[in-house]
Design a protein around this motif. Structure first.
Motif, PDB file in Angstrom:
ATOM      1  N   GLU A 250       0.812  -1.216   0.000  1.00  0.00           N
ATOM      2  CA  GLU A 250       0.000   0.000   0.000  1.00  0.00           C
ATOM      3  C   GLU A 250       0.849   1.271   0.000  1.00  0.00           C
ATOM      4  O   GLU A 250       0.314   2.377  -0.145  1.00  0.00           O
ATOM      5  CB  GLU A 250      -0.925  -0.001   1.226  1.00  0.00           C
ATOM      6  CG  GLU A 250      -1.903  -1.162   1.231  1.00  0.00           C
ATOM      7  CD  GLU A 250      -2.740  -1.210   2.495  1.00  0.00           C
ATOM      8  OE1 GLU A 250      -2.564  -0.316   3.360  1.00  0.00           O
ATOM      9  OE2 GLU A 250      -3.558  -2.134   2.620  1.00  0.00           O
ATOM     10  N   VAL A 251       2.140   1.127   0.189  1.00  0.00           N
ATOM     11  CA  VAL A 251       3.040   2.280   0.178  1.00  0.00           C
ATOM     12  C   VAL A 251       4.034   2.094  -0.958  1.00  0.00           C
ATOM     13  O   VAL A 251       4.938   1.249  -0.879  1.00  0.00           O
ATOM     14  CB  VAL A 251       3.778   2.444   1.519  1.00  0.00           C
ATOM     15  CG1 VAL A 251       4.771   3.597   1.450  1.00  0.00           C
ATOM     16  CG2 VAL A 251       2.783   2.672   2.642  1.00  0.00           C
ATOM     17  N   ASP A 252       3.859   2.861  -2.023  1.00  0.00           N
ATOM     18  CA  ASP A 252       4.723   2.727  -3.184  1.00  0.00           C
ATOM     19  C   ASP A 252       6.084   3.348  -2.948  1.00  0.00           C
ATOM     20  O   ASP A 252       6.245   4.287  -2.157  1.00  0.00           O
ATOM     21  CB  ASP A 252       4.080   3.406  -4.404  1.00  0.00           C
ATOM     22  CG  ASP A 252       2.856   2.666  -4.901  1.00  0.00           C
ATOM     23  OD1 ASP A 252       2.755   1.449  -4.622  1.00  0.00           O
ATOM     24  OD2 ASP A 252       2.018   3.297  -5.562  1.00  0.00           O
ATOM     25  N   HIS A 253       7.072   2.826  -3.623  1.00  0.00           N
ATOM     26  CA  HIS A 253       8.348   3.512  -3.754  1.00  0.00           C
ATOM     27  C   HIS A 253       8.078   4.766  -4.588  1.00  0.00           C
ATOM     28  O   HIS A 253       7.198   4.758  -5.455  1.00  0.00           O
ATOM     29  CB  HIS A 253       9.342   2.590  -4.464  1.00  0.00           C
ATOM     30  CG  HIS A 253      10.728   3.120  -4.528  1.00  0.00           C
ATOM     31  ND1 HIS A 253      11.116   4.070  -5.451  1.00  0.00           N
ATOM     32  CD2 HIS A 253      11.840   2.835  -3.796  1.00  0.00           C
ATOM     33  CE1 HIS A 253      12.395   4.347  -5.291  1.00  0.00           C
ATOM     34  NE2 HIS A 253      12.869   3.608  -4.291  1.00  0.00           N
ATOM     35  N   PRO A 254       8.771   5.862  -4.333  1.00  0.00           N
ATOM     36  CA  PRO A 254       8.503   7.083  -5.103  1.00  0.00           C
ATOM     37  C   PRO A 254       8.622   6.911  -6.614  1.00  0.00           C
ATOM     38  O   PRO A 254       8.028   7.683  -7.367  1.00  0.00           O
ATOM     39  CB  PRO A 254       9.564   8.064  -4.581  1.00  0.00           C
ATOM     40  CG  PRO A 254       9.822   7.619  -3.187  1.00  0.00           C
ATOM     41  CD  PRO A 254       9.739   6.122  -3.245  1.00  0.00           C
ATOM     42  N   ARG A 255       9.340   5.868  -7.066  1.00  0.00           N
ATOM     43  CA  ARG A 255       9.546   5.699  -8.506  1.00  0.00           C
ATOM     44  C   ARG A 255       8.851   4.485  -9.099  1.00  0.00           C
ATOM     45  O   ARG A 255       8.930   4.264 -10.303  1.00  0.00           O
ATOM     46  CB  ARG A 255      11.049   5.650  -8.804  1.00  0.00           C
ATOM     47  CG  ARG A 255      11.731   7.002  -8.599  1.00  0.00           C
ATOM     48  CD  ARG A 255      13.214   6.954  -8.926  1.00  0.00           C
ATOM     49  NE  ARG A 255      14.006   6.384  -7.836  1.00  0.00           N
ATOM     50  CZ  ARG A 255      14.944   5.464  -7.986  1.00  0.00           C
ATOM     51  NH1 ARG A 255      15.202   4.973  -9.181  1.00  0.00           N
ATOM     52  NH2 ARG A 255      15.623   5.034  -6.941  1.00  0.00           N
ATOM     53  N   SER A 257       5.500   1.221  -8.299  1.00  0.00           N
ATOM     54  CA  SER A 257       4.485   0.622  -7.430  1.00  0.00           C
ATOM     55  C   SER A 257       5.059  -0.569  -6.676  1.00  0.00           C
ATOM     56  O   SER A 257       5.909  -1.299  -7.187  1.00  0.00           O
ATOM     57  CB  SER A 257       3.288   0.166  -8.272  1.00  0.00           C
ATOM     58  OG  SER A 257       2.400  -0.613  -7.494  1.00  0.00           O
ATOM     59  N   GLN A 258       4.579  -0.771  -5.467  1.00  0.00           N
ATOM     60  CA  GLN A 258       4.937  -1.959  -4.687  1.00  0.00           C
ATOM     61  C   GLN A 258       3.764  -2.931  -4.576  1.00  0.00           C
ATOM     62  O   GLN A 258       3.824  -3.895  -3.812  1.00  0.00           O
ATOM     63  CB  GLN A 258       5.405  -1.553  -3.282  1.00  0.00           C
ATOM     64  CG  GLN A 258       6.692  -0.739  -3.250  1.00  0.00           C
ATOM     65  CD  GLN A 258       7.935  -1.553  -3.586  1.00  0.00           C
ATOM     66  OE1 GLN A 258       7.860  -2.616  -4.208  1.00  0.00           O
ATOM     67  NE2 GLN A 258       9.080  -1.050  -3.196  1.00  0.00           N
ATOM     68  N   ALA A 259       2.710  -2.703  -5.358  1.00  0.00           N
ATOM     69  CA  ALA A 259       1.506  -3.527  -5.240  1.00  0.00           C
ATOM     70  C   ALA A 259       1.705  -4.941  -5.776  1.00  0.00           C
ATOM     71  O   ALA A 259       1.058  -5.882  -5.318  1.00  0.00           O
ATOM     72  CB  ALA A 259       0.347  -2.856  -5.965  1.00  0.00           C
ATOM     73  N   THR A 260       2.615  -5.100  -6.751  1.00  0.00           N
ATOM     74  CA  THR A 260       2.850  -6.419  -7.336  1.00  0.00           C
ATOM     75  C   THR A 260       4.341  -6.671  -7.424  1.00  0.00           C
ATOM     76  O   THR A 260       5.163  -5.768  -7.248  1.00  0.00           O
ATOM     77  CB  THR A 260       2.231  -6.529  -8.742  1.00  0.00           C
ATOM     78  OG1 THR A 260       2.877  -5.589  -9.622  1.00  0.00           O
ATOM     79  CG2 THR A 260       0.734  -6.269  -8.710  1.00  0.00           C
ATOM     80  N   GLU A 261       4.680  -7.926  -7.739  1.00  0.00           N
ATOM     81  CA  GLU A 261       6.087  -8.311  -7.829  1.00  0.00           C
ATOM     82  C   GLU A 261       6.291  -9.332  -8.935  1.00  0.00           C
ATOM     83  O   GLU A 261       5.348 -10.028  -9.348  1.00  0.00           O
ATOM     84  CB  GLU A 261       6.572  -8.886  -6.498  1.00  0.00           C
ATOM     85  CG  GLU A 261       5.852 -10.151  -6.098  1.00  0.00           C
ATOM     86  CD  GLU A 261       5.975 -10.457  -4.614  1.00  0.00           C
ATOM     87  OE1 GLU A 261       6.457 -11.560  -4.285  1.00  0.00           O
ATOM     88  OE2 GLU A 261       5.597  -9.596  -3.785  1.00  0.00           O
TER      89      GLU A 261
END
Length: 298
Positions: A250-255, A257-261
């Motif tokens: 729910e908290v993305d890296h500024p550059r 998305s962290q929603a998927t991998e």
């Protein structure tokens, strides 16, 4: 005859084709041995990545910024003899050998998910001991609130340390309750083998609910303190890499998305998979952060 770390040819010699060809004669003459670890109920039942994937695709910036650089250059690192200095707020400060901190008879197999902050993931069968057991050997003083870690500083052997950018040596840290959590281990091997140089030989930290950069490699110093320690990425880019580094879709890296991998080794057609809160270890660790704003304390 009891063998030591120096009796084992670095895995990088045969994982890298060029090094393998150059060192074939030495490899044929070098004895090898296997480690074993007790199975752990804390292991995931997911299928581990292959040994080749784990040892040929990883970040270890002390050897360069490319994913294959650690396997290419880490053979230069001397890992025997090796000691870890434990100090600060402990009852028994001193220099401890790897065999004292993680004797083979105490090793456990911990099959853990690994989630990199770059949004790729693996499953790795580590061999190690709970960090809590190591800290208890040193005797944790009541005032200790944090644990600081440092990796070895050897620019003559670690080509990446000759570059600018990171203030070497690499530093990391945990809160004391994170460090003492049963999931947190110091690993000395993987896949029943001594830890390959490119993966953090001879001893490294593994904290499976945090992004991979928290799990510092080739540790030579552990310091217990009453204040938050400085960490390398936090010093370098504090708006991108916080102290906690908990896996949080729910908290993305500024550059990005962290929603998927992207699961390494899954194949081009596998697609991306959803990232789990705390990398799927929420049932075990969520209570450590009760009441905290995890977007602010990222």
């Amino acid at each position: 005859m009891k063998l030591g770390w120096s009796d084992v040819t670095p895995e990088s010699l045969w994982l890298n084709r060029r090094s393998f060809m150059a060192g074939a004669a030495a490899l044929a003459a070098t004895p090898a041995f296997a480690l074993s670890g007790k199975p752990s109920a804390l292991s995931t039942d997911q299928k581990p990545n292959s040994f080749e994937e784990i040892t040929n695709y990883n970040n270890f910036y002390e050897f360069g910024f490319g994913k294959e650089d650690p396997a290419r250059y880490a053979g230069a690192l001397t890992t025997d003899p090796w000691s870890v200095e434990i100090g600060g707020l402990v009852e028994r400060p001193g220099s401890y050998g790897v065999e004292d901190l993680a004797p083979e008879s105490a090793l456990e197999e911990r099959i853990y998910r690994l989630r990199c902050v770059e949004a790729w993931s693996m499953v790795i069968p580590w061999l190690g001991v709970p960090l809590a057991s190591v800290l208890n050997k040193a005797g944790v003083q009541p005032g200790a609130k944090f644990v600081a870690f440092e990796t070895v500083l050897r620019p003559d052997e670690m080509v990446g340390q000759r570059s600018r950018g990171i203030d070497w040596p690499y530093r990391e840290g945990l809160r004391i309750d994170e460090a003492m959590h049963p999931l947190t281990i110091l690993a000395t091997g993987l896949y029943d083998k001594p830890m390959p140089n490119q993966n953090g030989a001879p001893i490294r930290l593994v904290v499976p609910w945090k992004y991979g950069f928290k799990s510092i490699k080739s540790v030579v110093k552990i310091t217990l303190t009453d204040r938050p320690p400085q960490t390398s990425w936090e010093m370098l880019q504090p708006n991108e890499y916080g102290f906690y580094a908990n896996v949080n879709p729910e908290v993305d890296h500024p550059r990005w998305s962290q929603a998927t991998e992207r699961r390494i080794g899954a194949g081009l057609l596998a697609g991306r998979q959803e990232t789990l809160m705390f990398n799927g270890y929420g049932d075990q660790v969520a209570d450590l952060y009760s009441g905290m704003d995890l977007a602010k304390n990222y």
